[in-house]
Design a protein around this motif. Structure first.
Motif: not given
Length: 573
Positions: A111-114, A148-151
């Motif tokens: 899990e992460t926020r890219a 581009t928004p974070p994913q």
């Protein structure tokens, strides 16, 4: 004395009993401890495990938890106190990575926020590709631009994964590049693990031989696929000199028991504008051509999955180029991997004559015409074979002679064509002969309009030399002849088939004795039939429409399959 003696023995007995109890207790404690150790992994799992510097095994321009003098903050304004960041230290760096060893931890999910770092997303900063690999399998990839928004990512990890690798690949603009973030990167058990993978990336093996081959990038310029995505892993083929028309990379895979090659093939987008000619990508497993496709500026990236022959020693990937007025293409082979997803094909049992070389020749060529690629009549470029082309106006005959006495093979296979570059104007006619010593085993006359011709010819026993000879009616103004990848083989000949029309309900013909003939229409198998001891076969079918193409081949008792014989159904008059 007796009491004393009894008392003495009693004390000794008590001591022995106590010692036995202590020993038994110790053994019991050890057994329980060992059982607990067996049931407990090396690292007992907490609910999550953050990917920190202590787990890092390899990294380039990677930061943890913060930049040198500022916080991790994505473009939405979210600040992270834990995470992984990438920022190039040198202006020439375009491909960064961080690899973490996770094999001792029993987690199923990443899990992460890219996203991109806030403050580095204004002006012309090019684009950045964020990629995540579980060992050799890509589990995430996305192109990020300024807005581009974070994913938020929750990715299942394949069972048995040893390493997780994060890549950041960027093309910079005039105002620099981005900074990339993987906020709160951690392992959890939120999702079930994905299926275990059994694959090996060719970049883990490395090239055994190459010409004008690149690894991971074009000397600090990233690989850019035709669809605009940037590739973090793979090989590139691009000629260093403008006169180079044939380049390759080769891998020795003898020691690896895999049955399939999987990759994605593309021209690099940066070199697909203007007149760049065309490029043929061919893939060989030893002497077996597995894949060949012509690429032009508009050709999309191709997903490739190929069955390998058993006991393959070498995989070779060629890029053949017919240069345009504005230069050449560059070819990307993205993350080529060996897998077991398809069944292997039969072991290759052939000898390539171009590997044996020419014992004698007159205007004979191997693999290319000096600085120009072989180009078949249909326009495709070929990587392997012989060429015969007159040089002087008085050169009316050309030949290439190959010594084959050390090999007792019964069959010669090749494909013959006039080179497409010399099929216009008055070039007369060219007759191609194939000799087994002094015996003609093939003869055909070609002119400008002739298409390529597939040849399967029988070789007499005890043949010492195979000779390819071209007779050019116009001498030096005549054609160039290509003999594509001639092979000595044990394969059976294609079947001979009697004419078939739209009323035919029984197909008959001859093939190798005690073999199996298979009939297909398209990819569908319609019928199979066994041949008799004299080679005859017949098979009943429903009547087919005129114009239908029937495909028939022969498989012998050792599993060797012939080339395909194509028959067009005619209209009965």
């Amino acid at each position: 004395m007796g009491v004393t003696v009894k008392s003495h023995h009693l004390k000794r007995g008590v001591k022995k009993l106590n010692i036995r109890k202590l020993v038994l207790a110790a053994v019991l404690i050890m057994a329980v401890s060992m059982a607990w150790m067996v049931q407990t992994p090396v690292h007992a799992n907490a609910s999550e495990l953050y990917l920190t510097k202590s787990l890092l095994t390899q990294g380039e321009d990677v930061y943890f938890d913060h930049w040198s003098s500022s916080s991790f903050e994505d473009i939405s304004g979210e600040v992270f106190t834990k995470g992984i960041g990438f920022s190039p230290y040198y202006g020439s760096t375009y491909n960064m990575r961080a690899t973490f060893n996770i094999q001792d931890y029993n987690y199923t999910t990443l899990e992460t926020r890219a996203g991109l770092q806030n403050g580095y997303n204004t002006g012309d900063r090019g684009k950045t590709e964020l990629l995540i690999y579980a060992d050799d399998k890509k589990i995430y990839g996305k192109t990020f631009a300024n807005t581009t928004p974070p994913q938020d990512l929750k990715l299942p990890i394949p069972t048995g994964t040893k390493n997780i690798t994060f890549y950041t690949v960027m093309t910079k603009g005039p105002q620099g590049g981005h900074r990339a973030l993987f906020g709160n990167a951690r392992l959890t058990n939120a999702l079930p693990a994905s299926a275990k993978q059994d694959m090996l990336a060719l970049d883990n093996i490395g090239s055994s031989s190459a010409e004008d081959s690149y690894y991971r990038d074009w000397n600090s310029i990233p690989f850019e696929m035709a669809d605009g995505h940037l590739a973090g892993r793979g090989y590139g083929l691009k000629p260093y000199y403008s006169s180079t028309n044939k380049i390759f990379t080769q891998f020795k895979i003898t020691d690896y028991d895999y049955s399939t090659l999987e990759t994605r093939v593309s021209l690099d987008k940066k070199w697909t504008t203007g007149d760049k000619g065309k490029t043929e990508v061919s893939i060989y497993a030893d002497n077996v051509k597995l894949y060949s496709k012509t690429f032009t500026n508009k050709t999309a990236a191709q997903n490739v999955k190929l069955r390998l022959p058993k006991k393959t020693d070498y995989l070779t990937i060629y890029a053949l180029q017919h240069k345009g007025a504005q230069g050449n293409h560059a070819v990307i082979i993205e993350n080529p991997v060996l897998t077991k997803s398809l069944d292997p094909v039969s072991e290759d049992d052939t000898i390539a004559l171009d590997n044996l070389g020419m014992s004698e020749n007159d205007n004979g060529y191997i693999g290319k015409w000096g600085s120009e690629a072989f180009q078949m009549a249909e326009g495709n470029l070929v990587a392997r074979g012989f060429g015969l082309k007159p040089y002087y106006s008085s050169d009316y005959e050309t030949f290439a002679k190959v010594y084959v006495a050390d090999y007792a093979y019964p069959t010669l296979e090749t494909k013959i064509s006039l080179d497409n570059k010399w099929r216009t104007g008055d070039r007369g006619k060219t007759t191609l002969f194939i000799y087994a010593d002094n015996k003609v085993i093939y003869k055909k006359t070609f002119d400008n309009k002739s298409k390529s011709s597939r040849v399967i010819a029988s070789i007499p026993s005890r043949t010492k030399y195979i000779t390819f000879k071209a007779s050019h009616s116009k001498g030096g103004a005549g054609h160039g002849v290509i003999l594509e990848h001639p092979l000595l083989t044990y394969r059976p000949h294609p079947p001979s088939v009697n004419p078939v029309n739209n009323k035919t309900t029984k197909i008959t013909g001859k093939a190798k004795a005690n073999s199996t003939v298979t009939l297909k229409i398209g990819s569908k198998t319609i019928k199979t039939a066994k041949t008799t001891s004299k080679g005859a076969f017949s098979m009943s079918i429903s009547a087919q429409k005129a114009g239908t193409t029937l495909a028939l081949n022969v498989k012998d008792s050792k599993g060797r399959v012939s080339a395909t014989k194509y028959i067009k159904v005619t209209q009965k008059k």
